[in-house]
Design a protein around this motif. Sequence first.
Motif, short mmCIF file in Angstrom:
data_model
loop_
_atom_site.label_atom_id
_atom_site.label_comp_id
_atom_site.label_asym_id
_atom_site.label_seq_id
_atom_site.Cartn_x
_atom_site.Cartn_y
_atom_site.Cartn_z
N LYS A 653 0.82 -1.21 0.00
CA LYS A 653 0.00 0.00 0.00
C LYS A 653 0.86 1.26 0.00
N LYS A 657 0.91 3.78 -5.40
CA LYS A 657 0.85 4.83 -6.42
C LYS A 657 2.04 4.73 -7.36
N SER A 660 1.48 1.95 -9.65
CA SER A 660 0.29 2.11 -10.50
C SER A 660 -0.62 0.89 -10.41
N TRP A 661 -0.72 0.31 -9.21
CA TRP A 661 -1.62 -0.82 -8.98
C TRP A 661 -2.91 -0.30 -8.34
N TYR A 662 -3.90 -1.18 -8.25
CA TYR A 662 -5.17 -0.85 -7.62
C TYR A 662 -5.34 -1.71 -6.36
N ARG A 663 -6.13 -1.19 -5.42
CA ARG A 663 -6.34 -1.91 -4.17
C ARG A 663 -7.74 -1.70 -3.64
N ASN A 664 -8.35 -2.78 -3.18
CA ASN A 664 -9.59 -2.74 -2.41
C ASN A 664 -9.40 -3.67 -1.22
N SER A 669 -4.41 -5.41 -7.68
CA SER A 669 -4.46 -5.71 -9.11
C SER A 669 -3.75 -4.62 -9.90
N LYS A 670 -3.37 -4.98 -11.13
CA LYS A 670 -2.76 -3.99 -12.03
C LYS A 670 -3.84 -3.24 -12.81
N THR A 671 -5.08 -3.71 -12.69
CA THR A 671 -6.22 -3.04 -13.32
C THR A 671 -7.30 -2.80 -12.27
N ALA A 672 -8.31 -2.02 -12.62
CA ALA A 672 -9.37 -1.68 -11.67
C ALA A 672 -10.04 -2.95 -11.13
#
Length: 725
Positions: A653, A657, A660-664, A669-672
Amino acid sequence: MADNAEPVFIDDVFASPNSSYDVETPIYELALSPKYQKLIKRISSVINHVKTVQNIIDIDVADFSKLPGVGKLYVELLMNLQNALSPAKTDQFEYKKATVKIELPSKNILSKLYVNYGFLTEVETKQLKKLEKYYEGKIDIRNVNELLNLDTVNLAKQAGFGALFLTAINDLQEKITSELVALPENIVGHTIKQRCFFVSSEIVFIEFAEIDNILIEDIEGYLWAQDELKMDVALSRWGFNQQHETLEEVGNRYSLTRERIRQYEKSINTNLTLNFRIQPKVLWANIREKMTDDLSVLLPNLANCFAIDKLFYEFIEICCQVKSGSIREIMMPEISSKILNPIFCANPSPVAKEIIVNDLMSNYGYSKAAAIHGIKQLGKFDKIEISEQGISPKKLSRAEAVAHALTFHPAGLPWKDIARIVNIKGFSLTQMDETRSTHGFNDSEYIYLCAKGTFRNLIYLDIEQFDIPKIMQNLLDYMKLHEMNALHLHDYYYRSKGSRSEIEYFTLRHLVREYGEEYGLYFNGKSNVDSVSLNPDLKPITQADVIIKVLNESKTALTKQEIAERLRSKSINHAAFYINNLMEEGKIVRVDKMVYTTPEKAFKDLDIKAIMQVIKDIMGISDIIVEADVFREYVNMVLNLSYSKYIYAALVKTQIKELSWYRNGNLFSKTAIPYNSLIDMCKKLCDLELSNSQNVKIIQKAVWLTDTVAIDAIQQWKWQMNIIR
């Protein structure tokens, strides 16, 4: 030197080139130069029974150098004298070896074969130990391939390795060769089935009944080969078929020091496995494969040799040559029942054993075996109740017992009903008063007042559906509009209907009570009057600063409860609210379930570059979403670490930025990412009519996650769906 060999004259060693001698020649008959005569005097003063040429050749140079009064000059003189008295005839050895043309097993097979010390003579054992000391662990001298390929040319140039020693080693090599020729085709099976000259390190899996019998036979064979003192030390220190004794107790019986007994024990334990048919690495591989089972059941004959499980596991560690305590920590882990209590506060019992095992693995870093045995230990000590249906709590605190009772009742219950259920079911460590509500349960992180005299478990209140900042702002705007510094919340609730979002009163009360202080709203529910006031002297955000300060000052990471204790409100839900905000801001990180610290302290001792490289490799395999437990599994395996998934998720985390990964949540992931959580994913992809294994396959196509996390997510989703139904 052989009896008929020409004497060797080395300038400056002998006083006369006409000296003749053999290995039995007394030292005083040697015609040595003055300085070597002085060396002999020094040797005689510090070493007893040095009488012949052979005695001089046998002196260990390293040991000699450590004796009092022996300096570098004496060491060099001894090395020169040994070389002079036992000149190397390496050409003879090379010739002798070259004349033997025998088809041996492949190098790959030889590299997995080791000499069984039980088949060596005492002299051969001493020779190998001398070689072990010389090579200092650079090669494994017990390995057959290493023994057959010893560099005798180089050895011949070293002090203490004269012609007699090299001849003996050559004889041992020939012995090994003849034993190899006699081996059947199935070498591994043969070395295990019956005692022979070799032991194989090839990993094979053996029936535990066979392992049990082999170990008993090999242990007894080893013990009978020891003298009375060593046998007694072994039996007493292991606790093997007799009373276990301390070093002092054994020493007192023989008038020996504790340290001397410890030295005996160390030698005994080292030599024990050298006489085993099952190589320690192979034994450990077999045992590790069955660590989730009860080893005392798998190895009953061996287990019956020990009075208590602790001694049995300690002995297995010796046999496997693993770190002391490593098996005992898995088979007899010290897991506190308190870490299970949050599960019971959020789940009706009996809770499936798999859920608790998965929680201990994912959130606390326990291995599956340690988790399973830890649960057994808790049941053994009456901390929990274990049945075929699952696991139920015992001896919860009153607040936890109330929370657990309410997991069975989504709508909540009056206090008297709660207390009666807790008492009947025996959830609490102490009986509860059924006549009145006990003071202090409003501070519980698990329940809230949902109606007058009625309480409800917070798992049934979906906090995420409420816009808390907006709710608090509406209240602040109302007070500003009416120029109020304090108000009755109930009065506000009815007067503001229509001008604010609809919300049930006791839900509003709970939100203001738990989160209002963050916005400068202070709740007072005493004396049945729910009042809210402003305190302009306090900063709107102060508790977050307190948490950061507490974490920076603490030597260890803290739980929510520990953090809450440092807040003025003492509320764990209040603490959770601040913690979540601070985590989103990157000011604190979770390093384990319910355990937090600052990023600086969390990552202080980590090799961040190495960890992130493994994680990047994982993320680079495909574009699939990855759950953080995958990071835990692979990073811990590759780098031999033991951290929870939370610390790796927190580390990623901090760099998300830049990457350029995504997180929930714990999904990366590398995409949304189209899912808010694993439960949300299950709702969208899974089918209640399918089995757990079928649903696991479905979600594992969408997300890369461990089986443990997948099964846990499926079970939680099904539980939630059943409640809704």
